[in-house]
Design a protein around this motif. Structure first.
Motif, mmCIF file in Angstrom:
data_model
loop_
_atom_site.group_PDB
_atom_site.id
_atom_site.type_symbol
_atom_site.label_atom_id
_atom_site.label_comp_id
_atom_site.label_asym_id
_atom_site.label_seq_id
_atom_site.Cartn_x
_atom_site.Cartn_y
_atom_site.Cartn_z
ATOM 1 N N GLY A 30 99.450 37.676 17.135
ATOM 2 C CA GLY A 30 101.021 37.025 17.585
ATOM 3 C C GLY A 30 101.081 35.668 16.030
ATOM 4 O O GLY A 30 101.234 36.028 14.995
ATOM 5 N N PHE A 31 102.257 35.203 16.713
ATOM 6 C CA PHE A 31 102.654 34.389 15.629
ATOM 7 C C PHE A 31 103.696 33.500 15.799
ATOM 8 O O PHE A 31 103.454 32.524 17.474
ATOM 9 C CB PHE A 31 103.964 34.972 14.776
ATOM 10 C CG PHE A 31 105.070 35.085 15.882
ATOM 11 C CD1 PHE A 31 106.181 34.139 15.364
ATOM 12 C CD2 PHE A 31 104.809 36.093 16.620
ATOM 13 C CE1 PHE A 31 107.280 34.150 15.943
ATOM 14 C CE2 PHE A 31 106.494 35.463 17.206
ATOM 15 C CZ PHE A 31 107.420 34.828 17.245
ATOM 16 N N ARG A 32 103.549 32.016 15.018
ATOM 17 C CA ARG A 32 103.640 30.706 15.175
ATOM 18 C C ARG A 32 104.877 30.686 14.212
ATOM 19 O O ARG A 32 104.508 30.414 13.521
ATOM 20 C CB ARG A 32 103.001 29.643 16.025
ATOM 21 C CG ARG A 32 103.387 28.105 16.302
ATOM 22 C CD ARG A 32 102.540 27.035 16.437
ATOM 23 N NE ARG A 32 102.761 27.228 15.229
ATOM 24 C CZ ARG A 32 102.964 25.815 14.225
ATOM 25 N NH1 ARG A 32 103.982 25.283 15.015
ATOM 26 N NH2 ARG A 32 103.296 25.119 13.460
ATOM 27 N N ALA A 33 105.611 30.598 15.174
ATOM 28 C CA ALA A 33 107.669 30.446 14.233
ATOM 29 C C ALA A 33 107.298 28.338 13.547
ATOM 30 O O ALA A 33 106.332 28.234 14.736
ATOM 31 C CB ALA A 33 108.359 30.626 14.804
ATOM 32 N N PRO A 34 107.232 27.833 12.800
ATOM 33 C CA PRO A 34 107.250 26.738 12.452
ATOM 34 C C PRO A 34 108.587 25.640 13.230
ATOM 35 O O PRO A 34 109.605 26.038 13.035
ATOM 36 C CB PRO A 34 107.332 26.271 10.465
ATOM 37 C CG PRO A 34 108.420 27.665 10.578
ATOM 38 C CD PRO A 34 107.500 28.434 11.270
ATOM 39 N N SER A 35 107.866 24.767 13.899
ATOM 40 C CA SER A 35 108.397 24.468 14.438
ATOM 41 C C SER A 35 109.831 23.319 14.032
ATOM 42 O O SER A 35 109.629 22.857 13.219
ATOM 43 C CB SER A 35 108.037 22.703 15.622
ATOM 44 O OG SER A 35 107.778 21.977 14.566
ATOM 45 N N VAL A 36 111.177 23.544 14.586
ATOM 46 C CA VAL A 36 111.867 22.535 14.080
ATOM 47 C C VAL A 36 111.310 21.048 14.180
ATOM 48 O O VAL A 36 112.032 20.036 13.157
ATOM 49 C CB VAL A 36 112.940 21.936 14.789
ATOM 50 C CG1 VAL A 36 113.932 23.672 14.989
ATOM 51 C CG2 VAL A 36 112.922 21.995 16.087
ATOM 52 N N GLN A 37 110.594 21.034 14.124
ATOM 53 C CA GLN A 37 109.456 19.355 13.591
ATOM 54 C C GLN A 37 109.119 19.657 12.848
ATOM 55 O O GLN A 37 109.902 18.216 11.235
ATOM 56 C CB GLN A 37 108.652 18.648 14.628
ATOM 57 C CG GLN A 37 109.851 18.652 16.504
ATOM 58 C CD GLN A 37 109.412 19.569 17.427
ATOM 59 O OE1 GLN A 37 109.206 20.801 17.194
ATOM 60 N NE2 GLN A 37 109.186 19.198 18.252
ATOM 61 N N GLN A 38 108.547 20.474 12.319
ATOM 62 C CA GLN A 38 107.855 20.431 11.215
ATOM 63 C C GLN A 38 108.766 20.699 9.813
ATOM 64 O O GLN A 38 109.003 20.444 8.995
ATOM 65 C CB GLN A 38 107.214 21.567 10.878
ATOM 66 C CG GLN A 38 105.776 21.045 12.260
ATOM 67 C CD GLN A 38 104.786 22.213 12.226
ATOM 68 O OE1 GLN A 38 105.000 23.522 12.377
ATOM 69 N NE2 GLN A 38 103.685 21.551 12.114
#
Length: 802
Positions: free
Chosen positions: A513-521
């Motif tokens: 799986g993965f989690r893209a860096p959020s636009v907030q971060q």
């Protein structure tokens, strides 16, 4: 016909979440033991329940959510699903208004939230204070009223190959009510044993039949809550000494309970609608929601003796009040139809979160008494998300006379993030007597912090599912995502289940799986006055949070944020007894590389590189979002349920759930120019926040008894010990056992009255040690207690259904 996470989870890598509609057009739904069973007609994968799936799924009905009278969606879910954590927080800036929640002890942004199977946008708020999930932005579950919820499905397994980014710890799918007639009204009021925290909630839902072609369901809620306060007495000197050196006489009359330490006061209004309509040869569906919340919480009290106070305005000092306005809105529309053997689902949706910082009962001391306002608009954070998907699914004859479900699709998502500056008075330095600049309590965003950025991504997937024999089912999925900022990612999942007997089965899954860096971060930036722990003393400093496109981050060679990547495996057993007893036990391991953290503060004294990077700014220290940590999380979940027929004494339903998780840090990797600054960037406190800030053990045992017109509910909830780091070291807070009880009387099939108590025995968490109470003011942990520190709460509730 709602798309359900349960149907999507069968075989673990199931038919695409937006494609099960072809099978569900003939779906029958029923409630059994407060757990909804879904009968899928026309498929060999029929009679799917939470115990028939290849991965662990909790299905929480609306009745279960409402059983103990809990008024917040996230808190109700915490008491229903032990692996879900929703800790309390106080004196933590914006986090007091939007608290973080997490699954399996991981970060709040490692859990994907859906509504009716469609991706939900996250909050614009970035958690910056010392809370669980510092540096993350989570979906605000409390923006979704309990009145609108039909059930909540919690998939406790990695599912990025099914849903894309964020689904590392699991997926929460909120299914909205979809009744074509009837409805309900509910009024609840209560307060704490302590005598504060008075609240009332008005809610209702009603369905409309659309000429026999569909249904429209509307749900609304208004919730008002007064603050709670468990602050200790501030024994510090409040006023300057008199000219002769004696204490000011006002020291004797000053109200020393000057802090607000507890739940924020707030008002929340929400309206949700859910529609489905048979149009032509297909089905048109749509749902939308709107919520607006205003909360009020206290910052640190400013004493009359301090330089950040103007005694001409506040002779006795003042308590700044953070009063953010939190607004969430969303809408989805889609159409489902068939083309030959293919079932098509096309949909588009939009979500927006606004977090406007308002500061009341404050001032900007640097402007002086004649020019400073006492109320400020300190700026606004905005997060917007647009999604569009086209999915297709069909069945293909397969070996052993079975059918192979083939699903594929393409999705597009655009995320944007904006930081808008506040009033000039909220951030300007007026140079009056060298007093501190900016609105006290929360310094406003300056034009230098303004951001308006976006990114987009496209994803394609293929999923296969097959019931090869009556005893064996398997699933496989692969998903490719391409992002405009960091590049691409491919994730996959394999799963299977084998029924050894009619009662006993084993199941398991492996996935990446993965989690893209959020636009907030990616884009949040701000320079503000924060209270920083320096050798046990909280001192104000100009602290800068610099995003990765800033000159400061580039000078330090922080680099662009990259996705977090995970590898997960789970193995479980399922027992379904002839007498209705069910038991599931699932063990899991989740390895995550390159976890994104919000670093600790580094200052010019720490290195010449930091000094050079900060030279052109007003910040005294800096922090960043950076891929820095590799972790491994291991755990086990146990769920059991049993119904007892007591004859003339009614029926009794018992449910037990237990969750254990443990996260360990495998490696810490920092940018080369910051090598050697691990103690500042990811110190013992931040490491503990990632591993031990939430209980490793949690569980619940619930009983629901019905006889005649009476119904009673008893639940025991256990939360294990957890740890918090202070300047003087680590403190361990002991386990808590909370007892909730509620008794209802049904005057008729429509009208009922409930009375109850949450935390019946008025339990409080352990107190902080004497040396960590900030002069005796902070009696309890401010950020981590899973039960809060309000003590007992009693309530009464009147419900009417029609």
């Amino acid at each position: 016909m709602r798309i359900t996470l349960l149907a999507a989870a069968i075989g673990s890598s199931l038919v695409a979440p937006n494609l099960v509609f072809a099978q569900q057009q003939n779906t029958q739904q029923q409630a059994t033991n407060n757990v909804e069973t879904i009968q899928v007609v026309g498929s060999r994968l029929s009679l799917r329940t939470e115990t028939d799936s290849a991965t662990p799924v909790d299905i929480i009905s609306a009745e279960t959510l409402a059983a103990t009278g809990i008024t917040e969606t996230a808190k109700a879910l915490q008491y229903a699903v032990p692996s879900f954590n929703f800790p309390s927080s106080s004196v933590t800036d914006g986090t007091d208004a939007v608290r973080p929640a997490s699954l399996r002890g991981l970060s709040p942004d490692h859990t994907l939230v859906l509504i009716n199977g469609k991706r939900r946008h996250s909050s614009a708020l970035v958690h910056l204070s010392g809370t669980t999930g510092r540096g993350s932005s989570n979906v605000d579950l409390n923006a979704i009223p309990i009145a609108a919820i039909k059930r909540i499905e919690v998939l406790r397994d990695g599912a990025a190959a099914l849903y894309g980014s964020d689904a590392i710890a699991g997926v929460i799918n909120i299914v909205l009510k979809d009744n074509a007639s009837g409805g309900d009204l509910n009024v609840q009021a209560g307060q704490t044993y302590y005598g504060d925290g008075e609240q009332y909630k008005l809610s209702g839902s009603t369905g409309f039949d659309l000429a026999g072609q569909g249904a429209l369901t509307l749900s609304a809620e208004y919730h008002h809550k007064n603050r709670t306060n468990r602050a200790g007495y501030d024994t510090r000197q409040q006023y300057p000494l008199l000219e002769n050196g004696d204490p000011d006489p006002r020291e004797q009359t000053f109200n020393r309970k000057s802090f607000h330490v507890g739940d924020a006061a707030y008002e929340n209004a929400a309206l949700f609608g859910n529609l489905n309509y048979q149009l032509g040869d297909g089905e048109l569906y749509a749902f939308a929601g709107y919520s607006d919340r205003t909360s009020k919480s206290g910052a640190f009290y400013r004493r009359a003796i301090q330089s950040n106070t103007l005694t001409e305005i506040y002779p006795d000092g003042f308590l700044p009040i953070l009063a953010p306005d939190v607004n969430d809105q969303s809408a989805y529309v889609g159409y489902k139809w068939a083309i030959g053997e293919w079932n098509i689902d096309a949909s588009a949706g939009y979500g927006k979160s606004e977090f406007q910082y308002n500061v009341e009962n404050s001032l900007n001391a640097s402007l002086g008494p004649d020019l400073t306002p006492t109320e400020f608009d300190a700026g606004t954070l905005k997060n917007e998300e647009t999604n569009a998907t086209i999915d297709a699914q069909r069945f293909i004859p397969f070996i052993n006379n079975s059918d192979l479900s083939l699903a594929m699709g393409i999705s597009y998502r655009r995320n944007s993030y904006a930081v808008e500056a506040g009033d000039e008075a909220s951030y300007i330095n007026g140079s009056y007597q060298d007093r501190p600049a900016g609105s006290q309590g929360f310094t406003g965003f300056s034009p230098d912090s303004e951001v308006d950025e976006s990114r987009h991504n496209t994803g394609v997937y293929v999923e296969l599912e097959n019931q090869l024999t009556l005893d064996f089912k398997w699933g496989a999925a692969v998903r490719y995502e391409d992002y405009s900022d960091f590049g691409n990612n491919t994730s996959w999942k394999l799963s299977g289940r084998y029924d050894l007997t009619d009662q006993f089965a084993i199941r398991g899954a492996v996935n990446t799986g993965f989690r893209a860096p959020s636009v907030q971060q990616l884009y949040f930036t701000n320079i503000s006055t924060l209270f920083v722990d320096r050798n046990g003393e909280l001192v104000p400093e100009q602290s800068g949070t610099f995003n990765n496109i800033s000159d400061v981050a580039q000078a330090l060679q922080i680099g662009r944020l990259q996705p977090e990547e995970s590898t997960s495996a789970s193995l479980g057993v399922v027992w379904q007894g002839d007498n209705g007893f069910t038991l599931t036990v699932d063990a899991y391991q989740i390895k995550i590389d390159d976890r994104i953290i919000l670093s600790g503060d580094v200052s010019p004294e720490d290195s010449q590189a930091v000094a050079d990077a900060l030279a052109g700014t007003s910040a005294e220290n800096a922090r960043f979002f950076v891929n820095a940590v590799d972790t491994t999380t291991q755990g086990v979940d146990v769920v059991a349920a049993q119904t007892f027929d007591l004859g003339r004494y009614g029926d009794l339903k018992a449910q037990f759930a237990y969750g254990y998780n443990d996260t360990e840090i495998d490696a810490i990797n920092l940018p080369p120019l910051l090598d050697g600054l691990e103690a500042q960037l990811f110190d013992e406190q931040e490491q503990l926040r990632m591993t031990d800030y939430v209980p490793k053990n949690s569980g619940s045992l619930g009983f629901t008894h019905r006889v005649g017109a009476w119904e009673s509910h008893l639940q025991l909830s256990y939360f294990g010990d957890y740890k918090i780091y202070y300047g003087s070291g680590i403190e361990t807070y002991g386990a808590e056992l909370i007892t909730d009880v509620a008794v209802s009387y049904h005057f008729s099939d429509q009208l009922s009255l409930k009375i109850g108590a949450q935390n019946l025995f008025d339990e409080y968490p352990d107190k902080r040690s004497e040396g960590n109470r900030f002069n005796g003011i902070f009696q309890y942990p401010l950020t981590n207690s899973p039960t809060g520190f309000n003590g007992g709460y009693y309530f009464t509730e009147l419900s009417y259904s029609f």
